[in-house]
Design a protein around this motif. Structure first.
Motif, PDB file in Angstrom:
ATOM      1  N   ASP A  96       0.911  -1.062   0.231  1.00  0.00           N
ATOM      2  CA  ASP A  96      -0.006   0.015  -0.153  1.00  0.00           C
ATOM      3  C   ASP A  96       0.795   1.306  -0.034  1.00  0.00           C
ATOM      4  O   ASP A  96       0.481   2.271  -0.634  1.00  0.00           O
ATOM      5  N   VAL A  97       1.975   1.221   0.780  1.00  0.00           N
ATOM      6  CA  VAL A  97       2.977   2.320   0.937  1.00  0.00           C
ATOM      7  C   VAL A  97       3.431   2.588  -0.506  1.00  0.00           C
ATOM      8  O   VAL A  97       3.773   3.769  -1.210  1.00  0.00           O
ATOM      9  N   ALA A  98       3.809   1.496  -1.311  1.00  0.00           N
ATOM     10  CA  ALA A  98       4.595   1.786  -2.491  1.00  0.00           C
ATOM     11  C   ALA A  98       3.495   2.145  -3.535  1.00  0.00           C
ATOM     12  O   ALA A  98       3.813   2.827  -4.308  1.00  0.00           O
ATOM     13  N   ILE A  99       2.199   1.533  -3.629  1.00  0.00           N
ATOM     14  CA  ILE A  99       1.316   1.994  -4.517  1.00  0.00           C
ATOM     15  C   ILE A  99       0.939   3.675  -4.174  1.00  0.00           C
ATOM     16  O   ILE A  99       1.175   4.445  -5.323  1.00  0.00           O
ATOM     17  N   LYS A 100       1.040   4.032  -3.136  1.00  0.00           N
ATOM     18  CA  LYS A 100       0.795   5.410  -2.664  1.00  0.00           C
ATOM     19  C   LYS A 100       2.126   6.315  -3.226  1.00  0.00           C
ATOM     20  O   LYS A 100       1.758   7.387  -3.629  1.00  0.00           O
ATOM     21  N   ALA A 101       3.240   5.693  -3.094  1.00  0.00           N
ATOM     22  CA  ALA A 101       4.338   6.324  -3.408  1.00  0.00           C
ATOM     23  C   ALA A 101       4.226   6.725  -4.999  1.00  0.00           C
ATOM     24  O   ALA A 101       4.910   7.572  -5.767  1.00  0.00           O
ATOM     25  N   ILE A 102       3.631   5.798  -5.980  1.00  0.00           N
ATOM     26  CA  ILE A 102       3.520   6.136  -7.332  1.00  0.00           C
ATOM     27  C   ILE A 102       3.141   7.433  -7.560  1.00  0.00           C
ATOM     28  O   ILE A 102       3.318   8.246  -8.410  1.00  0.00           O
ATOM     29  N   ASN A 103       2.201   7.873  -6.877  1.00  0.00           N
ATOM     30  CA  ASN A 103       1.483   9.039  -7.065  1.00  0.00           C
ATOM     31  C   ASN A 103       2.098  10.287  -6.318  1.00  0.00           C
ATOM     32  O   ASN A 103       2.364  11.311  -6.832  1.00  0.00           O
ATOM     33  N   ASP A 104       2.611  10.027  -5.230  1.00  0.00           N
ATOM     34  CA  ASP A 104       3.302  10.952  -4.460  1.00  0.00           C
ATOM     35  C   ASP A 104       4.691  11.586  -4.804  1.00  0.00           C
ATOM     36  O   ASP A 104       4.894  12.689  -4.677  1.00  0.00           O
ATOM     37  N   ILE A 105       5.345  10.459  -5.198  1.00  0.00           N
ATOM     38  CA  ILE A 105       6.762  10.649  -5.554  1.00  0.00           C
ATOM     39  C   ILE A 105       7.140  10.301  -6.921  1.00  0.00           C
ATOM     40  O   ILE A 105       8.157  10.539  -7.254  1.00  0.00           O
ATOM     41  N   GLY A 106       6.427   9.831  -7.557  1.00  0.00           N
ATOM     42  CA  GLY A 106       6.588   9.375  -8.949  1.00  0.00           C
ATOM     43  C   GLY A 106       7.298   8.229  -9.037  1.00  0.00           C
ATOM     44  O   GLY A 106       8.037   7.900 -10.029  1.00  0.00           O
ATOM     45  N   LEU A 107       7.158   7.328  -8.144  1.00  0.00           N
ATOM     46  CA  LEU A 107       7.828   5.925  -7.968  1.00  0.00           C
ATOM     47  C   LEU A 107       7.577   5.145  -9.312  1.00  0.00           C
ATOM     48  O   LEU A 107       6.509   5.169  -9.757  1.00  0.00           O
ATOM     49  N   ASP A 108       8.655   4.646  -9.971  1.00  0.00           N
ATOM     50  CA  ASP A 108       8.447   3.944 -11.290  1.00  0.00           C
ATOM     51  C   ASP A 108       7.983   2.608 -11.181  1.00  0.00           C
ATOM     52  O   ASP A 108       7.243   1.943 -11.769  1.00  0.00           O
ATOM     53  N   HIS A 109       8.503   1.945 -10.083  1.00  0.00           N
ATOM     54  CA  HIS A 109       8.117   0.425  -9.926  1.00  0.00           C
ATOM     55  C   HIS A 109       8.583   0.067  -8.695  1.00  0.00           C
ATOM     56  O   HIS A 109       9.152   0.520  -7.938  1.00  0.00           O
ATOM     57  N   TYR A 110       7.545  -1.053  -8.126  1.00  0.00           N
ATOM     58  CA  TYR A 110       8.032  -1.554  -6.742  1.00  0.00           C
ATOM     59  C   TYR A 110       8.159  -3.124  -7.031  1.00  0.00           C
ATOM     60  O   TYR A 110       7.545  -3.723  -7.848  1.00  0.00           O
ATOM     61  N   LEU A 111       9.234  -3.681  -6.254  1.00  0.00           N
ATOM     62  CA  LEU A 111       9.433  -5.033  -6.447  1.00  0.00           C
ATOM     63  C   LEU A 111       9.376  -5.848  -4.841  1.00  0.00           C
ATOM     64  O   LEU A 111      10.067  -5.298  -4.081  1.00  0.00           O
ATOM     65  N   LEU A 112       8.805  -6.753  -4.998  1.00  0.00           N
ATOM     66  CA  LEU A 112       8.590  -7.657  -3.645  1.00  0.00           C
ATOM     67  C   LEU A 112       9.908  -8.381  -3.450  1.00  0.00           C
ATOM     68  O   LEU A 112      10.312  -9.101  -4.450  1.00  0.00           O
ATOM     69  N   LYS A 113      10.453  -8.431  -2.185  1.00  0.00           N
ATOM     70  CA  LYS A 113      11.557  -9.256  -1.977  1.00  0.00           C
ATOM     71  C   LYS A 113      11.026 -10.622  -1.443  1.00  0.00           C
ATOM     72  O   LYS A 113       9.966 -10.661  -0.850  1.00  0.00           O
ATOM     73  N   PRO A 114      11.786 -11.777  -1.861  1.00  0.00           N
ATOM     74  CA  PRO A 114      13.221 -11.649  -2.785  1.00  0.00           C
ATOM     75  C   PRO A 114      12.783 -11.696  -4.198  1.00  0.00           C
ATOM     76  O   PRO A 114      11.797 -12.180  -4.515  1.00  0.00           O
ATOM     77  N   TRP A 115      13.664 -11.543  -4.910  1.00  0.00           N
ATOM     78  CA  TRP A 115      13.570 -11.336  -6.354  1.00  0.00           C
ATOM     79  C   TRP A 115      14.189 -12.583  -7.057  1.00  0.00           C
ATOM     80  O   TRP A 115      14.364 -12.332  -8.223  1.00  0.00           O
ATOM     81  N   ASP A 116      14.475 -13.544  -6.321  1.00  0.00           N
ATOM     82  CA  ASP A 116      15.065 -14.944  -7.080  1.00  0.00           C
ATOM     83  C   ASP A 116      13.884 -15.530  -7.868  1.00  0.00           C
ATOM     84  O   ASP A 116      12.951 -15.826  -7.320  1.00  0.00           O
ATOM     85  N   PRO A 117      14.519 -16.052  -8.988  1.00  0.00           N
ATOM     86  CA  PRO A 117      15.681 -16.010  -9.714  1.00  0.00           C
ATOM     87  C   PRO A 117      15.747 -14.451 -10.434  1.00  0.00           C
ATOM     88  O   PRO A 117      14.612 -14.052 -10.929  1.00  0.00           O
ATOM     89  N   PRO A 118      16.698 -13.756 -10.310  1.00  0.00           N
ATOM     90  CA  PRO A 118      16.669 -12.253 -11.089  1.00  0.00           C
ATOM     91  C   PRO A 118      16.398 -12.419 -12.562  1.00  0.00           C
ATOM     92  O   PRO A 118      16.020 -11.337 -12.943  1.00  0.00           O
ATOM     93  N   GLU A 119      16.657 -13.329 -13.255  1.00  0.00           N
ATOM     94  CA  GLU A 119      16.510 -13.566 -14.750  1.00  0.00           C
ATOM     95  C   GLU A 119      15.117 -13.396 -14.873  1.00  0.00           C
ATOM     96  O   GLU A 119      14.787 -12.883 -15.972  1.00  0.00           O
ATOM     97  N   GLU A 120      14.289 -13.761 -14.081  1.00  0.00           N
ATOM     98  CA  GLU A 120      12.811 -13.762 -14.300  1.00  0.00           C
ATOM     99  C   GLU A 120      12.027 -12.533 -13.435  1.00  0.00           C
ATOM    100  O   GLU A 120      11.348 -11.903 -13.961  1.00  0.00           O
ATOM    101  N   ARG A 121      12.463 -12.202 -12.252  1.00  0.00           N
ATOM    102  CA  ARG A 121      11.678 -11.287 -11.359  1.00  0.00           C
ATOM    103  C   ARG A 121      12.430  -9.708 -11.362  1.00  0.00           C
ATOM    104  O   ARG A 121      12.005  -9.033 -10.958  1.00  0.00           O
ATOM    105  N   LEU A 122      13.664  -9.780 -11.639  1.00  0.00           N
ATOM    106  CA  LEU A 122      14.452  -8.777 -11.575  1.00  0.00           C
ATOM    107  C   LEU A 122      14.989  -7.826 -12.718  1.00  0.00           C
ATOM    108  O   LEU A 122      14.567  -6.787 -13.188  1.00  0.00           O
ATOM    109  N   TYR A 123      15.550  -8.595 -13.554  1.00  0.00           N
ATOM    110  CA  TYR A 123      16.247  -8.108 -14.589  1.00  0.00           C
ATOM    111  C   TYR A 123      15.027  -7.295 -15.777  1.00  0.00           C
ATOM    112  O   TYR A 123      15.386  -6.558 -16.260  1.00  0.00           O
TER     113      TYR A 123
END
Length: 553
Positions: A96-123
């Motif tokens: 919820d904080v991340a979604i609000k930040a999209i409007n408040d500060i222009g957040l481009d994307h949020y990513l849930l941790k962990p991001w393994d494997p990075p080839e699928e979830r990070l890159y």
């Protein structure tokens, strides 16, 4: 060009190492991956990168950090890294904080941790963000940046030094440019510390001397050898030509130049009567070509050092250099050229460098956009400057003491000035006073025939009057006329007081001074032509005479 940066921020050492490792493995060839362990440390890193003009493409920050959350840090980061992409690393509970930040500060994307494997979830996410950033920032360069006040004499000196040494730079006026204000705030600079010079991958310089600036830019400021075959003092056309011919013929050669190569010719916006260039060329272009030749043949160039003394020690001549000892050589070529004479006018000295300038570089013209500009002088240098300034200024007034330009200026320049609709020529006129609060605001013109005077408003006065040689450092052994020009050749045999000033039985060589083995070339020499082509010719000829001299010792 510096690599764009990717900044990772996480207070957990293991997570910080993991995200940095994964990003470096994928993007390390094209991006500089930098890690920070807190929001405060991240902001400090961003400030350092901003002052170095290193772009930040992406900030990937954890949300839950002590002292400053990721969103709070990203909100403040806009000052240091405008245009960077924001990626928030967060737990499921903070979506919820991340979604609000999209409007408040222009957040481009949020990513849930962990991001393994990075080839699928990070890159894939980072790939998209970096592609967007590159499309929005296609022309980033890492030029030197200068932040200051346009009416500061120190700012003008710094800009002139950079221009004369062919160092690309961007200028930011703290009164007119928001980016200049931002950079000054980031550096926390006082007025006394301006101008700031921001060098890519280097420390921020605060009101530096030209010597400090030259050293920071990696320019050579000290000679490397204890003894040279020939030392050339002055890096104008005569000195550069002498260096090219001397080095290409196997003589160990060093040039000492107190400012930047090119001399007065190097500041010219257009040289149109130089052989081999039917369309003309700028003084900067001619200088850059000559400097490349000098470097190609292996001559050294010592910059930002002034010659302050001269001694003869048997077969060796020593040039005492300000702040760095001395340079010894078997032969010496004086090619120090001339500087413009000071103009006598009430209030002028206080405003020099603050709207009043001696000479002008080609880049000065754009600063005078839509303004009234006054140019004092009647020779070619004044005419070339007037034409260059007229490309930007609303009106250029050329002020000349003589009744006509015909006796002092080339015909092609007179014709072009007459055809320019925004250039006015006032003959038999002179500037007698200047006034202004902190910078030039008005000047007084007087008619030399009637004595009538008028005050005119202007923030720009460029002066091109006469020529004074830079020879006071030579001492009494080098014969000079009453204006300081160096006497050479046959003129030494009978001086102005009808006594010979030549010590040897053999006659002096054509460009030789009263000290054997010391030669003069170009504008510094008595009765020289004061033209680029003749200076180049004399520089080349001096080396021929140096060879003849060296054969005698």
């Amino acid at each position: 060009m510096s690599k764009p940066a990717i900044l990772t921020v996480d207070d957990d050492p293991m997570v910080s190492a993991a995200i940095s490792r994964d990003l470096r493995n994928r993007y390390g060839d094209d991006y500089l991956v930098v890690g920070a362990r807190s929001g405060a440390q991240a902001l400090a890193v961003l400030t350092k990168l901003a002052l170095r003009n290193q772009p930040v493409a992406l900030i990937a920050s954890d949300q839950r950090m002590p002292g400053m959350t990721g969103v709070e840090m990203l909100e403040q980061a806009r000052t240091q890294a405008p245009g960077a992409k924001y990626l928030l690393l967060t737990a499921y509970a903070d979506t919820d904080v991340a979604i609000k930040a999209i409007n408040d500060i222009g957040l481009d994307h949020y990513l849930l941790k962990p991001w393994d494997p990075p080839e699928e979830r990070l890159y894939p996410i980072v790939d998209d963000l970096l592609d967007d950033w590159r499309q929005a920032n296609p022309d980033h360069t890492s030029d030197v940046r200068v932040v200051g006040h346009r009416w500061s004499d120190r700012s003008y000196d710094i800009k002139t030094f950079l221009a004369r040494n062919h160092v690309p730079y961007r200028w930011y006026d703290i009164e007119r440019d928001a980016e200049g204000q931002r950079l000054r705030a980031l550096a926390d600079a006082t007025v006394a510390e301006l101008p700031l010079v921001l060098i890519p991958e280097g420390d921020t310089l605060r009101s530096p001397t030209t010597l400090d600036l030259a050293a920071a830019l990696g320019l050579r400021t000290k000679a490397e050898q204890p003894l040279y075959d020939v030392c050339i003092v002055g890096g104008g056309p005569a000195g550069l030509a002498a260096a090219v011919y001397a080095a290409s013929e196997g003589l160990s050669t060093v040039i000492v130049e107190r400012e930047g190569p090119g001399g007065q010719a190097g500041q010219s916006a257009a040289i149109e009567n130089y052989l081999g260039f039917p369309k003309g060329l700028t003084g900067a272009d001619l200088t850059q070509r000559a400097v490349a030749q000098v470097a190609r043949f292996g001559a050294e160039m010592v910059l930002a050092r002034a010659a302050v003394g001269f001694e003869t020690r048997g077969p060796v001549h020593a040039v005492v250099v300000d702040g760095s000892g001395e340079i010894e050589a078997r032969a010496l070529v004086l090619a120090t050229g001339v500087s413009y004479r000071r103009l006598e006018a009430a209030g002028l000295d206080e405003l020099t460098g603050r709207g009043v300038y001696y000479g002008a570089t080609a880049s000065d013209a754009s600063l005078c956009q839509d303004d009234d500009v006054y140019v004092v002088g009647a020779a070619n240098s004044a005419g070339q400057a007037a034409l260059n300034l007229a490309r930007y200024a609303k009106r250029v007034v050329l002020v000349a003491r003589a009744a006509t330009l015909e006796n002092t200026m080339s015909r092609y320049l007179i014709d072009r000035i007459a055809a320019a609709p925004n250039i006015e020529v006032r003959c038999r006129s002179e500037v007698v006073a200047c006034r202004g609060d902190g910078h030039l605001e008005a000047l007084t013109l007087a008619n030399r025939d009637s004595g009538a005077s008028e005050e005119v408003e202007s923030s720009w006065l460029f002066i091109f009057v006469g020529a004074s040689p830079r020879t006071e450092w030579l001492g009494p052994d080098i014969a000079r006329d009453d204006k300081g020009f160096v006497v050479t050749g046959q003129d030494l045999l009978i001086g102005q007081d009808h006594t010979p000033r030549w010590p040897l039985a053999r006659p002096p060589f054509a460009l030789e001074t009263s000290v054997p083995g010391v030669f003069a070339a170009g504008d510094v020499r008595l009765d020289s032509m004061k033209r680029v082509a003749s200076a180049v010719g004399e520089g080349a000829m001096s080396v021929y005479l140096v060879h003849r001299y060296l054969a005698t010792i």
